[in-house]
Scaffold this motif. Structure first.
Motif, PDB file in Angstrom:
ATOM      1  N   PRO A  20       4.915 -18.487   1.721  1.00 35.31           N
ATOM      2  CA  PRO A  20       5.298 -17.416   2.650  1.00 35.31           C
ATOM      3  C   PRO A  20       6.599 -17.697   3.387  1.00 35.31           C
ATOM      4  CG  PRO A  20       3.485 -18.681   3.538  1.00 35.31           C
ATOM      5  CD  PRO A  20       3.691 -19.167   2.148  1.00 35.31           C
ATOM      6  N   GLY A  21       7.086 -18.933   3.369  1.00 37.35           N
ATOM      7  CA  GLY A  21       8.338 -19.245   4.061  1.00 37.35           C
ATOM      8  C   GLY A  21       9.551 -18.611   3.428  1.00 37.35           C
ATOM      9  N   LEU A  22       9.456 -18.163   2.174  1.00 42.07           N
ATOM     10  CA  LEU A  22      10.591 -17.527   1.516  1.00 42.07           C
ATOM     11  C   LEU A  22      10.794 -16.083   1.958  1.00 42.07           C
ATOM     12  CD1 LEU A  22      10.098 -18.819  -2.146  1.00 42.07           C
ATOM     13  CD2 LEU A  22      11.640 -19.717  -0.405  1.00 42.07           C
ATOM     14  N   LEU A  23       9.767 -15.464   2.548  1.00 42.02           N
ATOM     15  CA  LEU A  23       9.874 -14.083   2.987  1.00 42.02           C
ATOM     16  C   LEU A  23      10.377 -13.994   4.416  1.00 42.02           C
ATOM     17  CD1 LEU A  23       6.474 -12.708   1.609  1.00 42.02           C
ATOM     18  CD2 LEU A  23       8.741 -12.329   0.631  1.00 42.02           C
ATOM     19  N   GLN A  24      10.867 -12.816   4.757  1.00 35.09           N
ATOM     20  CA  GLN A  24      11.234 -12.570   6.138  1.00 35.09           C
ATOM     21  C   GLN A  24       9.973 -12.420   6.995  1.00 35.09           C
ATOM     22  OE1 GLN A  24      13.790  -9.162   6.180  1.00 35.09           O
ATOM     23  NE2 GLN A  24      15.475 -10.185   5.083  1.00 35.09           N
ATOM     24  N   GLY A  25      10.145 -12.574   8.281  1.00 35.47           N
ATOM     25  CA  GLY A  25       8.983 -12.542   9.157  1.00 35.47           C
ATOM     26  C   GLY A  25       8.226 -11.234   9.119  1.00 35.47           C
ATOM     27  N   LYS A  26       8.954 -10.117   8.965  1.00 30.60           N
ATOM     28  CA  LYS A  26       8.291  -8.811   8.963  1.00 30.60           C
ATOM     29  C   LYS A  26       7.498  -8.564   7.677  1.00 30.60           C
ATOM     30  CE  LYS A  26      12.395  -6.502   7.123  1.00 30.60           C
ATOM     31  NZ  LYS A  26      13.378  -5.417   7.325  1.00 30.60           N
ATOM     32  N   ASN A  27       7.806  -9.311   6.606  1.00 31.04           N
ATOM     33  CA  ASN A  27       7.118  -9.122   5.323  1.00 31.04           C
ATOM     34  C   ASN A  27       6.005 -10.124   5.068  1.00 31.04           C
ATOM     35  OD1 ASN A  27       8.844  -6.991   4.675  1.00 31.04           O
ATOM     36  ND2 ASN A  27      10.355  -8.379   3.752  1.00 31.04           N
ATOM     37  N   ARG A  28       5.831 -11.073   5.982  1.00 28.18           N
ATOM     38  CA  ARG A  28       4.823 -12.103   5.728  1.00 28.18           C
ATOM     39  C   ARG A  28       3.411 -11.610   5.963  1.00 28.18           C
ATOM     40  NH1 ARG A  28       8.030 -16.905   8.973  1.00 28.18           N
ATOM     41  NH2 ARG A  28       9.717 -17.162   7.436  1.00 28.18           N
ATOM     42  N   GLY A  29       3.217 -10.722   6.885  1.00 27.27           N
ATOM     43  CA  GLY A  29       1.883 -10.255   7.187  1.00 27.27           C
ATOM     44  C   GLY A  29       1.108 -11.244   8.045  1.00 27.27           C
ATOM     45  N   LEU A  30      -0.085 -10.860   8.394  1.00 17.66           N
ATOM     46  CA  LEU A  30      -0.894 -11.708   9.272  1.00 17.66           C
ATOM     47  C   LEU A  30      -1.321 -12.986   8.565  1.00 17.66           C
ATOM     48  CD1 LEU A  30      -2.278 -11.951  12.020  1.00 17.66           C
ATOM     49  CD2 LEU A  30      -4.266 -10.763  11.046  1.00 17.66           C
ATOM     50  N   LYS A  31      -1.812 -12.844   7.343  1.00 15.27           N
ATOM     51  CA  LYS A  31      -2.261 -14.030   6.623  1.00 15.27           C
ATOM     52  C   LYS A  31      -1.095 -14.909   6.207  1.00 15.27           C
ATOM     53  CE  LYS A  31      -5.368 -15.298   2.866  1.00 15.27           C
ATOM     54  NZ  LYS A  31      -6.230 -14.794   1.773  1.00 15.27           N
ATOM     55  N   GLY A  32       0.007 -14.285   5.774  1.00 17.61           N
ATOM     56  CA  GLY A  32       1.176 -15.074   5.395  1.00 17.61           C
ATOM     57  C   GLY A  32       1.761 -15.840   6.560  1.00 17.61           C
ATOM     58  N   THR A  33       1.742 -15.235   7.740  1.00 21.58           N
ATOM     59  CA  THR A  33       2.239 -15.950   8.928  1.00 21.58           C
ATOM     60  C   THR A  33       1.372 -17.165   9.240  1.00 21.58           C
ATOM     61  OG1 THR A  33       3.053 -13.840   9.797  1.00 21.58           O
ATOM     62  CG2 THR A  33       2.858 -15.678  11.341  1.00 21.58           C
ATOM     63  N   GLY A  34       0.052 -16.996   9.124  1.00 22.92           N
ATOM     64  CA  GLY A  34      -0.832 -18.135   9.358  1.00 22.92           C
ATOM     65  C   GLY A  34      -0.619 -19.246   8.347  1.00 22.92           C
ATOM     66  N   LEU A  35      -0.431 -18.873   7.075  1.00 18.84           N
ATOM     67  CA  LEU A  35      -0.191 -19.895   6.057  1.00 18.84           C
ATOM     68  C   LEU A  35       1.163 -20.566   6.249  1.00 18.84           C
ATOM     69  CD1 LEU A  35      -1.529 -18.040   2.878  1.00 18.84           C
ATOM     70  CD2 LEU A  35      -2.639 -19.880   4.138  1.00 18.84           C
ATOM     71  N   HIS A  36       2.141 -19.801   6.709  1.00 16.34           N
ATOM     72  CA  HIS A  36       3.456 -20.396   6.972  1.00 16.34           C
ATOM     73  C   HIS A  36       3.386 -21.399   8.124  1.00 16.34           C
ATOM     74  CE1 HIS A  36       7.729 -20.873   7.370  1.00 16.34           C
ATOM     75  NE2 HIS A  36       7.729 -20.363   8.604  1.00 16.34           N
ATOM     76  N   LYS A  37       2.623 -21.070   9.166  1.00 16.03           N
ATOM     77  CA  LYS A  37       2.462 -22.021  10.267  1.00 16.03           C
ATOM     78  C   LYS A  37       1.708 -23.270   9.830  1.00 16.03           C
ATOM     79  CE  LYS A  37       2.570 -18.529  13.952  1.00 16.03           C
ATOM     80  NZ  LYS A  37       1.795 -17.894  15.048  1.00 16.03           N
ATOM     81  N   ALA A  38       0.795 -23.093   8.865  1.00 18.57           N
ATOM     82  CA  ALA A  38       0.048 -24.254   8.354  1.00 18.57           C
ATOM     83  C   ALA A  38       0.866 -25.083   7.379  1.00 18.57           C
ATOM     84  CB  ALA A  38      -1.231 -23.793   7.673  1.00 18.57           C
ATOM     85  N   GLY A  39       2.075 -24.627   7.025  1.00 11.00           N
ATOM     86  CA  GLY A  39       2.955 -25.398   6.139  1.00 11.00           C
ATOM     87  C   GLY A  39       2.602 -25.285   4.673  1.00 11.00           C
ATOM     88  N   ILE A  40       2.052 -24.139   4.255  1.00 14.66           N
ATOM     89  CA  ILE A  40       1.683 -23.958   2.847  1.00 14.66           C
ATOM     90  C   ILE A  40       2.940 -23.709   2.025  1.00 14.66           C
ATOM     91  CG2 ILE A  40       0.394 -22.531   1.234  1.00 14.66           C
ATOM     92  CD1 ILE A  40      -1.331 -24.301   2.993  1.00 14.66           C
ATOM     93  N   LYS A  41       3.122 -24.518   0.976  1.00 11.46           N
ATOM     94  CA  LYS A  41       4.218 -24.326   0.038  1.00 11.46           C
ATOM     95  C   LYS A  41       3.861 -25.016  -1.277  1.00 11.46           C
ATOM     96  CE  LYS A  41       6.828 -28.283   1.853  1.00 11.46           C
ATOM     97  NZ  LYS A  41       8.118 -28.715   2.399  1.00 11.46           N
ATOM     98  N   PRO A  42       4.424 -24.569  -2.384  1.00  6.54           N
ATOM     99  CA  PRO A  42       4.044 -25.151  -3.680  1.00  6.54           C
ATOM    100  C   PRO A  42       4.555 -26.568  -3.841  1.00  6.54           C
ATOM    101  CG  PRO A  42       5.845 -23.601  -3.956  1.00  6.54           C
ATOM    102  CD  PRO A  42       5.406 -23.494  -2.531  1.00  6.54           C
ATOM    103  N   LEU A  43       3.920 -27.293  -4.727  1.00  4.32           N
ATOM    104  CA  LEU A  43       4.347 -28.662  -5.020  1.00  4.32           C
ATOM    105  C   LEU A  43       5.645 -28.642  -5.806  1.00  4.32           C
ATOM    106  CD1 LEU A  43       0.920 -30.178  -6.144  1.00  4.32           C
ATOM    107  CD2 LEU A  43       1.988 -30.345  -3.901  1.00  4.32           C
ATOM    108  N   ARG A  44       6.442 -29.671  -5.602  1.00  3.98           N
ATOM    109  CA  ARG A  44       7.695 -29.775  -6.337  1.00  3.98           C
ATOM    110  C   ARG A  44       7.427 -30.234  -7.769  1.00  3.98           C
ATOM    111  NH1 ARG A  44      11.307 -33.516  -2.572  1.00  3.98           N
ATOM    112  NH2 ARG A  44       9.326 -34.624  -2.519  1.00  3.98           N
ATOM    113  N   TYR A  45       8.452 -30.133  -8.594  1.00  7.60           N
ATOM    114  CA  TYR A  45       8.314 -30.494 -10.000  1.00  7.60           C
ATOM    115  C   TYR A  45       8.001 -31.988 -10.132  1.00  7.60           C
ATOM    116  CZ  TYR A  45       9.488 -31.276 -14.895  1.00  7.60           C
ATOM    117  OH  TYR A  45       9.444 -31.630 -16.221  1.00  7.60           O
ATOM    118  N   GLY A  46       6.946 -32.302 -10.819  1.00 13.56           N
ATOM    119  CA  GLY A  46       6.520 -33.686 -11.002  1.00 13.56           C
ATOM    120  C   GLY A  46       5.571 -34.185  -9.943  1.00 13.56           C
TER     121      GLY A  46
END
Length: 829
Positions: free
Chosen positions: A542-568
Motif C-alpha cells: 500500500p505504500g506505493l499508492l497515494q494516501g487518498k487511494n489506500r483506503g482504510l485497510k490499506g492505510t492500516g497495512l501501510h502503518k504496519a509496514g506491509i511490503k513484499p519481499l525483495r528478490y532472493g
C-alpha cells in the motif's frame, strides 16, 4: 450292343447311356462312403475344427493334411501375390489358427504363426523369427517388400485376424506381433485394417495390465520398443517412420488416459515425442501434456454419471406380471440404488475401490510434473522456435509457447531468453494476443529476476495501456500486469543501494499510481480493471499508492509496514501453513453447531408440550444393556485424552474467546505465534491437511481477486461467514494444474455497448417476429382453447351467465339514474 433309344424332356435329348453312367457313379460313391448323399465329415473344415478340439489325437492326421494343403496354397500365392487367391485359403487360415492355438499349442502353433507372418512379410517360406533379446538393439525397419504390399486385402485381413486370435488365446507372445503390426500400419493403406491393429494393441496392453495380471516385464519391453519407435529419425527408418511415430504416441496417450500406464516411463516416451522433428508427432505430444488432466476428469465424470444413471433406473415391472423373482429383482435394484446414493453423498477417502484395488488409491499427479528433464526439454523447444530457418506455422508456435511457459511456471525454471522472445508477439494488433499475455503470466514465478519482469511490464504498458488503444485492450493490459505482479510480488519492491539511491530501471511508484488512476476512467471495463489493480496494491504494497487511494485497510497495512519481499529474500515458516485458518474455521463451525443445537432444543421444548414418550420400557432396557456393557469394558475402551492448546499462563485456550476468533483482524506476528502454538500442540490428520490447503487457497484467491473478497464481505454482513469445507481431496470436478493461466482470466469484463439506430431497428423487428409464432413448448393453453370453441357450446356456461347478469345489473342501474334525473328536471320546470 449300342443303345440308340432317347428320351425327350423339355426340348433336350439325352442318351440312355449317359443316364446309366451317371447312376452308376452315384451308386459307387454311396457304396464307398456308406453315408448316402452326405459328404464325409472330415471334408468339412468347420466340422473338422470341432472334432479336432474334442479329440486332438484322433484327428491329428486330418489336421496335418489340411496344414500341408495350407502350405502348398501359401507357396503358390507367394509366386504371384497380386493374383486372386484360392477361395478355400481364407478358411484354411482360420482353421489352422483356431485349432493350433487351442488343441496343438506349442511347436505347432509357432509353426502356423511363422507361416502367417512370412505370408504377411512376402517371404516364400516360413522363417523363424529372431529372439527379442537379439533384436532389442537392432535398428527397426518399417518398410515391406513389394510382395507384401501387393498381397490381396482379404488374405491380409484373414492372416491378421488369425494372429490376433492366436494372441488372445495366449499362443503367441505380444512382442512377436508388435513390430509386425507396426510395419503393416505404417505401410499398408487399408484404413480399416490399421484401425483394427491399433485397437488390438491398445486392448492387448489393457488385458496385460488387468486387475491381478500386471506383468511389469512385458510392460517394460513394450515401452522400450515404443520408445525406440518414437526416438527414431526419418533418416534411419525412412518415410514410414513418421506414421509409426504418430501411432506410437497415440497409443501411449490413449493408455495413459485410460489409466493403464501412468508412470514416469510413459511420460518419458511422450517427452521424446515432444522434441521430435516431425511436427505432427510434436503437436500431439504437446497437446497431451496440456490437456490430459481435463480429459481424464471429463471421462471420470461421464463414467460416474452413466453408472449413476444405470443404477438410478429401476424397472418396477409396472406393466408386467408380478412374480416372486421379479419382486426380488426390484428389491435388489432398490438396495443397490440406496447403497450407491449413500456412497455418493458420503464418500470415504480411506475406502479403496474394489474394481481398482491398490492402483485406484494411488495419487495421480499431472503428467507435466513427472518429466525427468524439464529444463532440457524447454531449452530444445525454445531453440527450435527462435531458429532463423524455422518453418513452423503460427498455430504450432503458439502451442509450443504455451507448453514452454507451462513448464517454466510449473517447475520454476530459469529460462531468461524466453522473456525477450515473448515481447515480440505483444503487439496490439497481434493475432491471439490475449493468449500470448496469458502465457507470459504463466512463465512468471518468484525466481525470475525483476529486470525481466519490468521489461515485460513496460512492453505491455506501451502497447496496451495507452489512450490510443481501445477500452478492451487497456483492460486486458491492466489485468495482465496485475496477474504478473501477483505471481512475482518482488517486482513491486524498491531496492536501494548503500547511498540510498534507487537501483531499479523502472519507476515502480509512478507506474503503480498511473495504473491506479484508471479506476476513474469513463470506460466501464477499464475502470473495473483499474479498481482491481488498486485493491491488489492495497493488499500487497500500500505504500506505493497515494494516501487518498489506500483506503482504510490499506492505510492500516501501510502503518504496519506491509511490503513484499525483495528478490532472493525468503521468510522462515513459523508453523504449518494454514494452521491458524484451520483453528478459525473450527471455531466458526463449533459456534454454528452450538447455535443450531440451541435453536433445535428450543423448538423441541415448545413443540413437545403434552406429549408422552413412546416405548419407555424398551429404551430403559437398552440403556441398561449399554451401561452394563460399558461397565464391563471400561478399562479396555478408554478414550485417549484430546490435546488442549494452553496459553502462556497454562490455562485452556478453548474458551468463549476462541469461538469468535477472527484471523483477518490479527497482525502477522500474532498469526505466526498462533501457527506455532497449534503446530506444536496438535497432531494433524490427512483430512486436516486437505482442509488447510483449501483454506490457504481460498485466502489467496480472496487477496488476488477483489470480487471474491467482496463476496466474502457480503457473506459476513449477512451472517453467512461459515462455509462447510469437505475433507475429500477429490471433490473438485476439474483438476487444477499448478501454473495454468486461462486467457479468460485476464480478459476485459463483458459490457453492453450502445447500439446504433440500425441495430435498434433490427432488434425491434426481431422482437416483433418473435410473437408471430408460438415459441412455447407443449399444446395450446386453456385460454386458446376457449377462443377456438363454438359459441353455442359456451352460450349457457356459468361464466357466460355471470357475465350476462353483470351487464344487466349495470344497465338497470343506468335506467334508475336516468329516471331520477328526469324527475328532477320536471320539478324544476
Amino acid at each position: 450292343r449300342k443303345v440308340t433309344a432317347t428320351t425327350q424332356r423339355k426340348g433336350t435329348t439325352r442318351t440312355f447311356l449317359e443316364v446309366l453312367l451317371r447312376d452308376c457313379i452315384i451308386m459307387s460313391v454311396h457304396a464307398a462312403t456308406g453315408a448316402g448323399t452326405r459328404v464325409d465329415v472330415t471334408l468339412k473344415i468347420s466340422q473338422l475344427q470341432n472334432l479336432c478340439k474334442r479329440d486332438p489325437q484322433g484327428y491329428r492326421e486330418d489336421y496335418d493334411a489340411q496344414v500341408r494343403r495350407l502350405e502348398s496354397e501359401c507357396g503358390i500365392l507367394s509366386l504371384s501375390p497380386s493374383s486372386d487367391p484360392s477361395p478355400r485359403l481364407v478358411e484354411l487360415i482360420q482353421f489352422a489358427a483356431a485349432v493350433s492355438s487351442s488343441s496343438y499349442k506349442g511347436k505347432e502353433s509357432d509353426k502356423i504363426a511363422d507361416l502367417l507372418i512370412s505370408l504377411l512379410l512376402g517371404s516364400a517360406s516360413s522363417e523363424k523369427t529372431e529372439d527379442t533379446k537379439s533384436k532389442r538393439n537392432a535398428p527397426i525397419s518399417f518398410s515391406l517388400p513389394a510382395a507384401a504390399i501387393s498381397l490381396h486385402r482379404d488374405v491380409r485381413k484373414a492372416c491378421v485376424s488369425a494372429l490376433i486370435l492366436m494372441r488372445n488365446k495366449g499362443a503367441i507372445q505380444p512382442l512377436k506381433l508388435l513390430e509386425l503390426f507396426f510395419r503393416i500400419m505404417s505401410v499398408v493403406s487399408d484404413k480399416g485394417l490399421r484401425e483394427m491393429l491399433y485397437h488390438h494393441i491398445v486392448n492387448d496392453v489393457r488385458n496385460i495390465n488387468k486387475k491381478g495380471k500386471r506383468d511389469e516385464k512385458v510392460n517394460r519391453s513394450i515401452q522400450s520398443f515404443l520408445h525406440r519407435v518414437v526416438s527414431m529419425s526419418e533418416v534411419q527408418g525412412g518415410e514410414e517412420t513418421g506414421v509409426a511415430q504418430k501411432r506410437a504416441v497415440d497409443m501411449v496417450c490413449e493408455l495413459y488416459r485410460r489409466g493403464v500406464w501412468t508412470d514416469d516411463r510413459v511420460v518419458a516416451i511422450i517427452a521424446t515425442g515432444a522434441s521430435s522433428q516431425n511436427t505432427n508427432v510434436m503437436c500431439r505430444s504437446l497437446r497431451f501434456f496440456l490437456n490430459i488432466e481435463e480429459k481424464m476428469a471429463e471421462d471420470k465424470q461421464k463414467e460416474e454419471e452413466d453408472e449413476w444413471h444405470g443404477i438410478n433406473t429401476i424397472d418396477f415391472h409396472s406393466h408386467s406380471r408380478k412374480t416372486k423373482s421379479r419382486q426380488r429383482q426390484v428389491a435388489r435394484q432398490i438396495k443397490n440404488r440406496r447403497k450407491a446414493q449413500k456412497k455418493k453423498e458420503n464418500p470415504d477417502w480411506l475406502e479403496i475401490e474394489e474394481r481398482g484395488g491398490v492402483e485406484a488409491a494411488k495419487k495421480l499427479y499431472p503428467a507435466i510434473e513427472l518429466l525427468r528433464d524439464p529444463q532440457g526439454l524447454a531449452e530444445k523447444l525454445l531453440k527450435r522456435m527462435r531458429g532463423s530457418n524455422s518453418t513452423l506455422k503460427y498455430d504450432v508456435k503458439l502451442l509450443m509457447i504455451n507448453f514452454v511457459t507451462r513448464l517454466v511456471g510449473n517447475h520454476e525454471l530459469l529460462l531468461l531468453p524466453l522473456y525477450p522472445f515473448l515481447q515480440r508477439y505483444m503487439g496490439g494488433h497481434q493475432r491471439d494476443v490475449t493468449a500470448i499475455l496469458a502465457y507470459s503470466v504463466q512463465a512468471c514465478h518468484q525466481y525470475v529476476p525483476p529486470e525481466e519482469i519490468h521489461n515485460i511490464m513496460k512492453t505491455i504498458a506501451h502497447n496496451f495501456i495507452t489512450e490510443r488503444c481501445s477500452g478492451e485492450q487497456m483492460a486486458v493490459g491492466i489485468n495482465a500486469v496485475r496477474a504478473i505482479c501477483a505471481r512475482v510480488p518482488s517486482a513491486l519492491s524498491i531496492e536501494e543501494d548503500s547511498e540510498g539511491m534507487l537501483s531499479t530501471n523502472m519507476d515502480i511508484e509512478g507506474f503503480t499510481q498511473d495504473l491506479a488512476a484508471y479506476s476513474q476512467h469513463r470506460d466501464r471495463s477499464v475502470s473495473t480493471a483499474g479498481k482491481s489493480w488498486t485493491n491488489f496494491i492495497r493488499e500487497v504494497h500500500p505504500g506505493l499508492l497515494q494516501g487518498k487511494n489506500r483506503g482504510l485497510k490499506g492505510t492500516g497495512l501501510h502503518k504496519a509496514g506491509i511490503k513484499p519481499l525483495r528478490y532472493g529474500q525468503t521468510k522462515a515458516a513459523a508453523g504449518v501453513e494454514g494452521a491458524d485458518l484451520l483453528v478459525a474455521y473450527e471455531a466458526r463451525k463449533s459456534a454454528k453447531n452450538n447455535s443450531d443445537d440451541e435453536s433445535m432444543s428450543s423448538d423441541d421444548d415448545s413443540d413437545g408440550i403434552g406429549e408422552e414418550p413412546m416405548n419407555d420400557v424398551e429404551e430403559e432396557e437398552e440403556e441398561e444393556i449399554q451401561l452394563a456393557y460399558s461397565d464391563d469394558n471400561s478399562d479396555d475402551d478408554e478414550e485417549a485424552p484430546e490435546l488442549v492448546i494452553l496459553n502462556a499462563d497454562g490455562e485452556e485456550a478453548n474458551g468463549a474467546e476462541s469461538n469468535v476468533l477472527d484471523v483477518t483482524k490479527m497482525s502477522s506476528a500474532e498469526r505466526d505465534k498462533l501457527k506455532q502454538e497449534v503446530s506444536s500442540n496438535r497432531i494433524f490428520s490427512a483430512s486436516d491437511f486437505v482442509k488447510m490447503r483449501k483454506l490457504v487457497e481460498k485466502e489467496r484467491k480472496e487477496q488476488r481477486d477483489p470480487r471474491e473478497a467482496a463476496r466474502r464481505k457480503r457473506a459476513i454482513a449477512q451472517g453467512k461467514d461459515y462455509d462447510e469445507i469437505s475433507d475429500d481431496d477429490s471433490d473438485n470436478e476439474a483438476i487444477n494444474v499448478a501454473g495454468v493461466v486461462s486467457p479468460t482470466e485476464i480478459m476485459a469484463e463483458a459490457k453492453r455497448k450502445r447500439q446504433s439506430k440500425a441495430e435498434r431497428l433490427e432488434s425491434i423487428l426481431a422482437g416483433r417476429e418473435k410473437f408471430e409464432f408460438k415459441s412455447r413448448d407443449g399444446g395450446s393453453t386453456n385460454t386458446e382453447k376457449k377462443r377456438a370453441k363454438n359459441f353455442m357450446m359456451t352460450k349457457y356456461s356459468m361464466e357466460t351467465r355471470m357475465k350476462r347478469s353483470r351487464k344487466e345489473t349495470l344497465k338497470h342501474g343506468k335506467r334508475l339514474e336516468m329516471s331520477r334525473d328526469a324527475k328532477k328536471r320536471r320539478r324544476k320546470i
